[in-house]
Write a protein that holds these residues in place. Structure first.
Motif, short mmCIF file in Angstrom:
data_model
loop_
_atom_site.label_atom_id
_atom_site.label_comp_id
_atom_site.label_asym_id
_atom_site.label_seq_id
_atom_site.Cartn_x
_atom_site.Cartn_y
_atom_site.Cartn_z
N ALA A 52 0.83 -1.21 0.00
CA ALA A 52 0.00 0.00 0.00
C ALA A 52 0.86 1.26 0.00
O ALA A 52 1.83 1.37 0.73
N LEU A 53 0.46 2.22 -0.82
CA LEU A 53 1.12 3.52 -0.82
C LEU A 53 0.68 4.37 0.37
O LEU A 53 1.41 5.26 0.81
N LEU A 54 -0.50 4.12 0.87
CA LEU A 54 -1.03 4.83 2.03
C LEU A 54 -1.55 3.77 3.00
O LEU A 54 -2.73 3.49 3.07
N GLU A 55 -0.62 3.20 3.76
CA GLU A 55 -0.97 2.04 4.59
C GLU A 55 -1.89 2.39 5.73
O GLU A 55 -2.63 1.54 6.24
N ASP A 56 -1.91 3.67 6.14
CA ASP A 56 -2.76 4.04 7.27
C ASP A 56 -4.25 3.90 6.93
O ASP A 56 -5.01 3.27 7.67
N ILE A 57 -4.66 4.45 5.79
CA ILE A 57 -6.06 4.33 5.40
C ILE A 57 -6.40 2.89 5.04
O ILE A 57 -7.49 2.39 5.34
N ALA A 58 -5.44 2.18 4.43
CA ALA A 58 -5.67 0.77 4.11
C ALA A 58 -5.91 -0.04 5.38
O ALA A 58 -6.82 -0.88 5.45
N TYR B 290 -3.72 12.54 -1.36
CA TYR B 290 -5.00 12.82 -2.01
C TYR B 290 -5.38 11.74 -3.01
O TYR B 290 -6.56 11.37 -3.12
N THR B 291 -4.41 11.22 -3.74
CA THR B 291 -4.70 10.19 -4.74
C THR B 291 -5.27 8.94 -4.08
O THR B 291 -6.29 8.39 -4.52
N GLU B 292 -4.64 8.48 -3.02
CA GLU B 292 -5.12 7.28 -2.34
C GLU B 292 -6.42 7.57 -1.58
O GLU B 292 -7.31 6.72 -1.53
N ALA B 293 -6.54 8.75 -1.00
CA ALA B 293 -7.76 9.10 -0.27
C ALA B 293 -8.96 9.15 -1.20
O ALA B 293 -10.09 8.87 -0.79
N ALA B 294 -8.73 9.51 -2.47
CA ALA B 294 -9.81 9.56 -3.48
C ALA B 294 -9.98 8.23 -4.19
O ALA B 294 -10.68 8.18 -5.22
N ASN B 295 -9.37 7.17 -3.68
CA ASN B 295 -9.47 5.85 -4.30
C ASN B 295 -9.01 5.86 -5.76
O ASN B 295 -9.56 5.16 -6.60
N ARG B 296 -8.02 6.70 -6.03
CA ARG B 296 -7.43 6.80 -7.37
C ARG B 296 -8.47 7.13 -8.44
O ARG B 296 -8.44 6.59 -9.55
N LYS B 297 -9.38 8.03 -8.11
CA LYS B 297 -10.39 8.50 -9.05
C LYS B 297 -10.04 9.92 -9.46
O LYS B 297 -10.11 10.86 -8.67
N SER B 298 -9.65 10.10 -10.73
CA SER B 298 -9.21 11.42 -11.17
C SER B 298 -10.34 12.45 -11.12
O SER B 298 -10.10 13.63 -10.84
N ARG B 299 -11.58 12.01 -11.38
CA ARG B 299 -12.69 12.96 -11.36
C ARG B 299 -12.89 13.52 -9.95
O ARG B 299 -13.16 14.70 -9.78
N ARG B 300 -12.77 12.67 -8.95
CA ARG B 300 -12.90 13.15 -7.57
C ARG B 300 -11.85 14.20 -7.26
O ARG B 300 -12.13 15.21 -6.60
N LEU B 301 -10.64 13.96 -7.72
CA LEU B 301 -9.56 14.90 -7.47
C LEU B 301 -9.81 16.23 -8.18
O LEU B 301 -9.59 17.31 -7.61
N GLN C 177 -8.33 3.85 -11.06
CA GLN C 177 -8.47 2.57 -10.40
C GLN C 177 -8.64 2.78 -8.91
O GLN C 177 -8.05 3.67 -8.32
N ALA C 178 -9.41 1.93 -8.30
CA ALA C 178 -9.62 2.03 -6.85
C ALA C 178 -8.42 1.47 -6.13
O ALA C 178 -7.87 0.44 -6.52
N ALA C 179 -8.01 2.12 -5.06
CA ALA C 179 -6.90 1.64 -4.25
C ALA C 179 -7.34 0.44 -3.44
O ALA C 179 -8.37 0.46 -2.78
N THR C 180 -6.58 -0.63 -3.50
CA THR C 180 -6.95 -1.85 -2.79
C THR C 180 -5.91 -2.25 -1.78
O THR C 180 -6.07 -3.25 -1.10
#
Length: 431
Positions: free
Chosen positions: A246-252, A292-303, A411-414
């Motif tokens: 995970a790139l953002l292990e805390d939220i994961a 921000y990328t991981e918090a937005a689940n890698r959705k460019s539109r959300r960003l 893509q959604a962060a998993t």
């Protein structure tokens, strides 16, 4: 000014007035939400009072993943040596350090038996550096095997005496399996004073503290600078091995806690725990883009939507408000009714804007004088969000933790990155 036709003056005046009124309403809502959140969610100061009244017990193992932190490790070790909680040990998981981090740490430890150093020589290709270092601290550190709680903290943090006891008391009082703290950030560089509060406020908009602490309809969130688990909960979710890439292990990890129906809480440290997140502006931008990328689940539109929202609310409307006041002051002599109406609208909007931002700055531990700088910070934060969206759409690889990740388009962060690439040289543990 006399050359401006009356009809044009009316259109200009009431357009600016509408913008000022809108700004007043929006910032009054922000102020209200902030006040409601602070009433609904206590800070760690409550835990401090609880610990004084009824001291918590139980062994805690503090695990610190670190890579080339010779500039910050001494302050962390000193703060932990001053910690007043009687039952804790520290494992410093030094991840492929090429500087004198180990020597500095040993000098500051000065033989304190509570401290242990685990030196890590390599990171597997399918692990992120920080995650592997934290996992190594747990699995290789002697103290972790006997601890009822595991606390993971970053190497650039500083504990105030009593922080651990206050956190344990808060966990006990709220019956939590997992507790994370939002550190009190340090404001000593231009980008921290101008942008840091705006960046943090945007993240809190996406992950409101009230929802992060809810028992139902919770939005899982955590801050990797400080994560305290009961050992049972940590093992139940699979620990760091479950989010190894995970790139953002805390939220994961927070999402795993949520999926296992464990109780979690996220609180403001309120001066009991400090952190300096980034040393310079390029690292600040890169770090917040990743967040921000991981918090937005890698959705460019959300960003992209978030970028537009923060720039409108934080920059466009306040400028509109200020313009309203300036035009109102100019046209008072020609049209007193319109002029004083515009000035009044601008004053109300300014009060709501500054009132909300002063409250936010106070909660963040930022100097009060930085609040008006939000007008610039919001615009720059929008730029970070927009750049993150562009990177996703163009599939620009992200370099982090010594490895390049192709996050893919929307893509959604998993917990495991899409299109993982071979590690680059100089692999390091990310913040």
């Amino acid at each position: 000014m006399l050359a401006i036709p009356d009809w044009l003056l009316q259109v200009l005046g009431w357009t600016l007035g509408a913008g000022a009124a809108t700004s007043a309403v929006l910032w009054a809502l922000v102020w209200l939400v902030v006040l409601q959140s602070t009433r609904a969610v206590p800070t760690l100061r409550l835990g401090q009072r609880l610990a004084e009244a009824d001291p918590p017990t139980g062994r805690v193992c503090v695990v610190i993943p670190a890579h080339n932190e010779s500039r910050t490790i001494a302050g962390l070790v000193r703060s932990l040596r001053a910690e007043t909680y009687p039952q804790f040990d520290v494992v410093l998981a030094l991840d492929r350090c090429t500087d004198d981090t180990a020597a500095v740490a040993r000098a500051e430890i000065a033989g304190d038996p509570r401290f242990e150093i685990v030196e890590i020589g390599a990171c597997p290709d399918d692990w992120a550096g920080k995650v592997h270092a934290a996992h190594s601290g747990v699995t290789r550190g002697r103290a972790a095997a006997h601890a009822g709680h595991l606390l993971f903290a970053d190497a650039d943090t500083v504990f105030s005496p009593g922080c651990i006891a206050a956190s344990l008391a808060m966990m006990r009082q709220r019956e939590l399996d997992f507790l994370s703290l939002l550190s009190t950030l340090i404001y000593d560089k231009w980008f921290t004073c101008v942008v840091q509060t705006a960046a943090a406020l945007e993240l809190m908009r996406q992950y409101p503290l009230a929802r992060a602490n809810a028992r139902t309809d919770r939005r899982a969130f955590a801050n990797g600078q400080f994560m305290l688990f009961t050992r049972d909960a940590y093992d139940a979710v699979g620990g760091h091995a479950a989010v190894k890439a995970a790139l953002l292990e805390d939220i994961a990890l927070a999402r795993l806690i949520e999926s296992h129906r464990r109780n979690a809480g996220v609180f403001l440290a309120a001066g009991l725990f400090h952190c300096r997140m980034y040393e310079d502006w390029p690292r600040f931008r890169q770090g917040w883009k990743r967040i921000y990328t991981e918090a937005a689940n890698r959705k460019s539109r959300r960003l992209s939507v978030s970028a537009l929202r923060i720039r409108c609310l934080g920059t466009v409307f306040p400028l509109w408000m200020l313009g309203c006041g300036m035009v109102g002051a100019i046209v008072v002599a020609r049209d007193a009714r319109m002029g004083w109406t515009l000035v009044a609208l601008a004053l109300v909007a300014t009060t709501c804007w500054l009132g909300a931002l002063m409250r936010v700055s106070s909660l963040a531990g930022a100097p009060a004088w930085t609040a008006p700088l939000h007008i610039v910070g919001a615009w720059l934060t929008g730029g970070v969000l927009s750049e993150a969206a562009r990177d996703l759409r163009s599939r620009r690889p992200v370099s982090w933790g010594g490895r390049e990740y192709d996050l893919g388009a929307d893509q959604a962060a998993t917990g495991r990155p899409a299109g993982e690439r071979r590690p680059t040289s100089g692999s390091r543990t990310p913040k």
